[in-house]
Design a protein around this motif. Structure first.
Motif, PDB file in Angstrom:
ATOM      1  N   GLU A  50       0.793  -1.222   0.000  1.00 58.69           N
ATOM      2  CA  GLU A  50       0.000   0.000   0.000  1.00 58.69           C
ATOM      3  C   GLU A  50       0.834   1.284   0.000  1.00 58.69           C
ATOM      4  N   PRO A  51       1.889   1.411   0.816  1.00 57.50           N
ATOM      5  CA  PRO A  51       2.674   2.657   0.745  1.00 57.50           C
ATOM      6  C   PRO A  51       3.322   2.880  -0.617  1.00 57.50           C
ATOM      7  N   ALA A  52       3.821   1.812  -1.247  1.00 59.88           N
ATOM      8  CA  ALA A  52       4.423   1.952  -2.574  1.00 59.88           C
ATOM      9  C   ALA A  52       3.369   2.324  -3.607  1.00 59.88           C
ATOM     10  N   ASP A  53       2.190   1.748  -3.482  1.00 60.76           N
ATOM     11  CA  ASP A  53       1.089   2.109  -4.384  1.00 60.76           C
ATOM     12  C   ASP A  53       0.747   3.590  -4.244  1.00 60.76           C
ATOM     13  N   ALA A  54       0.640   4.047  -3.007  1.00 59.66           N
ATOM     14  CA  ALA A  54       0.257   5.438  -2.758  1.00 59.66           C
ATOM     15  C   ALA A  54       1.294   6.404  -3.318  1.00 59.66           C
ATOM     16  N   ALA A  55       2.569   6.051  -3.162  1.00 61.98           N
ATOM     17  CA  ALA A  55       3.630   6.917  -3.680  1.00 61.98           C
ATOM     18  C   ALA A  55       3.677   6.920  -5.206  1.00 61.98           C
ATOM     19  N   ALA A  56       3.232   5.816  -5.818  1.00 66.65           N
ATOM     20  CA  ALA A  56       3.353   5.675  -7.272  1.00 66.65           C
ATOM     21  C   ALA A  56       2.199   6.294  -8.039  1.00 66.65           C
ATOM     22  N   SER A  91      -7.333   0.213  -0.371  1.00 68.88           N
ATOM     23  CA  SER A  91      -6.245   1.193  -0.427  1.00 68.88           C
ATOM     24  C   SER A  91      -6.554   2.355  -1.364  1.00 68.88           C
ATOM     25  N   MET A  92      -7.291   2.091  -2.434  1.00 64.95           N
ATOM     26  CA  MET A  92      -7.610   3.172  -3.363  1.00 64.95           C
ATOM     27  C   MET A  92      -8.452   4.243  -2.676  1.00 64.95           C
ATOM     28  N   GLY A  93      -9.440   3.836  -1.898  1.00 68.38           N
ATOM     29  CA  GLY A  93     -10.257   4.791  -1.168  1.00 68.38           C
ATOM     30  C   GLY A  93      -9.460   5.582  -0.154  1.00 68.38           C
ATOM     31  N   ARG A  94      -8.539   4.915   0.528  1.00 69.58           N
ATOM     32  CA  ARG A  94      -7.719   5.629   1.510  1.00 69.58           C
ATOM     33  C   ARG A  94      -6.823   6.663   0.843  1.00 69.58           C
ATOM     34  N   TRP A  95      -6.432   6.405  -0.396  1.00 70.72           N
ATOM     35  CA  TRP A  95      -5.607   7.370  -1.116  1.00 70.72           C
ATOM     36  C   TRP A  95      -6.446   8.487  -1.730  1.00 70.72           C
ATOM     37  N   LEU A  96      -7.568   8.130  -2.370  1.00 68.19           N
ATOM     38  CA  LEU A  96      -8.300   9.098  -3.177  1.00 68.19           C
ATOM     39  C   LEU A  96      -9.303   9.929  -2.387  1.00 68.19           C
ATOM     40  N   ALA A  97     -10.041   9.333  -1.473  1.00 66.63           N
ATOM     41  CA  ALA A  97     -11.101  10.070  -0.774  1.00 66.63           C
ATOM     42  C   ALA A  97     -10.574  11.344  -0.111  1.00 66.63           C
ATOM     43  N   PRO A  98      -9.415  11.320   0.566  1.00 67.03           N
ATOM     44  CA  PRO A  98      -8.922  12.554   1.185  1.00 67.03           C
ATOM     45  C   PRO A  98      -8.363  13.572   0.191  1.00 67.03           C
ATOM     46  N   ARG A  99      -8.371  13.238  -1.091  1.00 72.36           N
ATOM     47  CA  ARG A  99      -7.884  14.157  -2.120  1.00 72.36           C
ATOM     48  C   ARG A  99      -9.016  14.789  -2.922  1.00 72.36           C
ATOM     49  N   LEU A 100     -10.250  14.439  -2.604  1.00 73.89           N
ATOM     50  CA  LEU A 100     -11.415  14.992  -3.283  1.00 73.89           C
ATOM     51  C   LEU A 100     -12.284  15.740  -2.286  1.00 73.89           C
ATOM     52  N   LEU A 185     -10.964   6.076 -13.204  1.00 69.93           N
ATOM     53  CA  LEU A 185      -9.565   6.255 -12.831  1.00 69.93           C
ATOM     54  C   LEU A 185      -9.025   4.877 -12.477  1.00 69.93           C
ATOM     55  N   LEU A 186      -8.169   4.334 -13.340  1.00 69.94           N
ATOM     56  CA  LEU A 186      -7.711   2.950 -13.239  1.00 69.94           C
ATOM     57  C   LEU A 186      -6.193   2.963 -13.083  1.00 69.94           C
ATOM     58  N   THR A 187      -5.717   2.635 -11.910  1.00 63.22           N
ATOM     59  CA  THR A 187      -4.317   2.876 -11.564  1.00 63.22           C
ATOM     60  C   THR A 187      -3.503   1.585 -11.483  1.00 63.22           C
ATOM     61  N   LEU A 188      -2.185   1.770 -11.589  1.00 62.96           N
ATOM     62  CA  LEU A 188      -1.190   0.745 -11.261  1.00 62.96           C
ATOM     63  C   LEU A 188      -1.330  -0.536 -12.079  1.00 62.96           C
ATOM     64  N   ARG A 240      -6.427   9.754 -20.800  1.00 66.45           N
ATOM     65  CA  ARG A 240      -5.087  10.234 -20.440  1.00 66.45           C
ATOM     66  C   ARG A 240      -4.370   9.106 -19.708  1.00 66.45           C
ATOM     67  N   VAL A 241      -3.081   8.985 -19.977  1.00 68.54           N
ATOM     68  CA  VAL A 241      -2.259   7.957 -19.331  1.00 68.54           C
ATOM     69  C   VAL A 241      -1.032   8.626 -18.732  1.00 68.54           C
ATOM     70  N   HIS A 242      -0.670   8.172 -17.537  1.00 70.10           N
ATOM     71  CA  HIS A 242       0.515   8.735 -16.882  1.00 70.10           C
ATOM     72  C   HIS A 242       1.277   7.609 -16.184  1.00 70.10           C
ATOM     73  N   PRO A 243       2.617   7.634 -16.230  1.00 68.45           N
ATOM     74  CA  PRO A 243       3.388   6.584 -15.551  1.00 68.45           C
ATOM     75  C   PRO A 243       3.201   6.623 -14.039  1.00 68.45           C
ATOM     76  N   SER A 244       3.285   5.444 -13.434  1.00 65.91           N
ATOM     77  CA  SER A 244       3.101   5.328 -11.978  1.00 65.91           C
ATOM     78  C   SER A 244       3.971   4.184 -11.454  1.00 65.91           C
ATOM     79  N   ALA A 245       5.267   4.348 -11.567  1.00 69.97           N
ATOM     80  CA  ALA A 245       6.206   3.272 -11.235  1.00 69.97           C
ATOM     81  C   ALA A 245       6.393   3.120  -9.734  1.00 69.97           C
ATOM     82  N   TRP A 246       6.522   1.872  -9.296  1.00 73.46           N
ATOM     83  CA  TRP A 246       7.099   1.596  -7.988  1.00 73.46           C
ATOM     84  C   TRP A 246       8.593   1.882  -8.079  1.00 73.46           C
ATOM     85  N   ARG A 247       9.146   2.562  -7.094  1.00 70.90           N
ATOM     86  CA  ARG A 247      10.594   2.785  -7.005  1.00 70.90           C
ATOM     87  C   ARG A 247      11.034   2.282  -5.625  1.00 70.90           C
TER      88      ARG A 247
END
Length: 314
Positions: A50-56, A91-100, A185-188, A240-247
């Motif tokens: 989850e943390p790597a997903d959120a950062a990516a 995890s998607m809700g925990r990332w996105l809900a506080p951003r809307l 919005l379809l991520t990762l 629209r497409v944007h990169p979202s790599a795990w690092r």
């Protein structure tokens, strides 16, 4: 799951010691055959990533999404209704809900009632502006999604889902979103590229075998993003497409180790002749990981599809 991999099975124990976390079966979009035939994704694996997903995840896609959501008629009267497909532990809700901004009602959808429980318990309660966030859970199968099921939805979201779908399932998803006038919005989603530093001569062979494994049973694996872009565009969406790599580096060593086991295990499952070399390769990679000497970039893409609005939306 994107980075969705099947761990080495008992038939290939010589590859290396398999982690205690079951990363999950790849058939996430397949239809249920029996009530108890549920694909399991270990909550421990989902929590670890989850943390790597959120950062990516690509925050760059949020502004065009916010503009679309602000102009939806139902947003002004009832707040947002967001369907999270294959939600896992949420995890998607925990990332996105506080951003809307604004009131939100999340419909958490997954085939696994065990994961739905975790998702509901761990869901956020407030939006970016302090508005209330509510949730409901719904056991279901993305392969059966229709426009009627999305009636009244403001947004469809998913994480690590596209690459475990078939072309027909992605077509059905695009058609359902278009019919409901609902953005997605379809991520990762994995795109088939991995970079390990320092490099090893076996990296390319393992990556190619893993990608072939991802394409088994008509699943799209690393071809999913391109297929989804084409499908949504055919149905009139702006994509629209944007990169979202795990690092991943030394601070993510636990995740890196589990990812390595699953990555190599899936490759050997696809090409058993790799097993003798893959065992030594994995032991060396795990040792480098433990020593803090390994870095990994796992490339993904995020996709935002803005369907043509229905019902008089701006």
């Amino acid at each position: 799951m994107s980075t969705s991999m099947t761990p080495p099975e008992q038939a290939t124990p010589r590859v290396a010691e398999v982690g205690t976390i079951r990363l999950g079966d790849r058939r996430r979009g397949a239809a249920d055959t029996e009530a108890d035939d549920v694909t399991r994704y270990a909550p421990e694996w989902l929590q670890l990533r989850e943390p790597a997903d959120a950062a990516a995840r690509a925050a760059e896609l949020l502004d065009p999404l916010r503009i679309r959501l602000a102009n939806m008629p139902q947003r002004r009267s009832n707040g947002l209704v967001i369907h999270d497909l294959g939600c896992g532990t949420g995890s998607m809700g925990r990332w996105l809900a506080p951003r809307l901004d604004g009131p939100q009602h999340w419909v958490l959808n997954d085939r696994d009632p065990y994961l739905l429980h975790f998702a509901a318990v761990g869901s956020p309660r407030t939006a970016a502006d302090g508005s209330r966030v509510t949730v409901e859970t719904q056991r279901g199968d993305v392969s059966r999604l229709t426009a009627d099921a999305l009636k009244g939805a403001s947004l469809v979201t998913a994480s690590a889902l596209l690459d475990v779908l078939t072309a027909d399932q992605i077509e059905a998803l695009a058609k359902a979103c278009a019919g409901a006038g609902c953005p997605a919005l379809l991520t990762l989603s994995v795109v088939g590229r991995v970079e390990l530093t320092p490099a090893d001569p076996l990296d390319t062979e393992i990556a190619e075998a893993f990608n072939a494994h991802q394409r088994r049973d008509d699943l799209l694996g690393p071809d999913a993003v391109t297929t989804a872009c084409d499908a949504f565009a055919r149905h009139g969406a702006t994509v629209r497409v944007h990169p979202s790599a795990w690092r991943l580096g030394p601070d993510e060593s636990a995740l890196m180790a589990e990812w390595l086991r699953g990555w190599v295990g899936a490759a050997v499952e696809e090409r058993p002749e790799l097993a003798p070399r893959a065992g030594a390769y994995l032991r060396g990679r795990l040792a480098a990981c433990e020593a803090g000497e390994l870095k990994v970039v796992v490339h993904h893409s995020d996709l935002l599809a803005l369907a043509r609005p229905t019902g008089g939306a701006a």
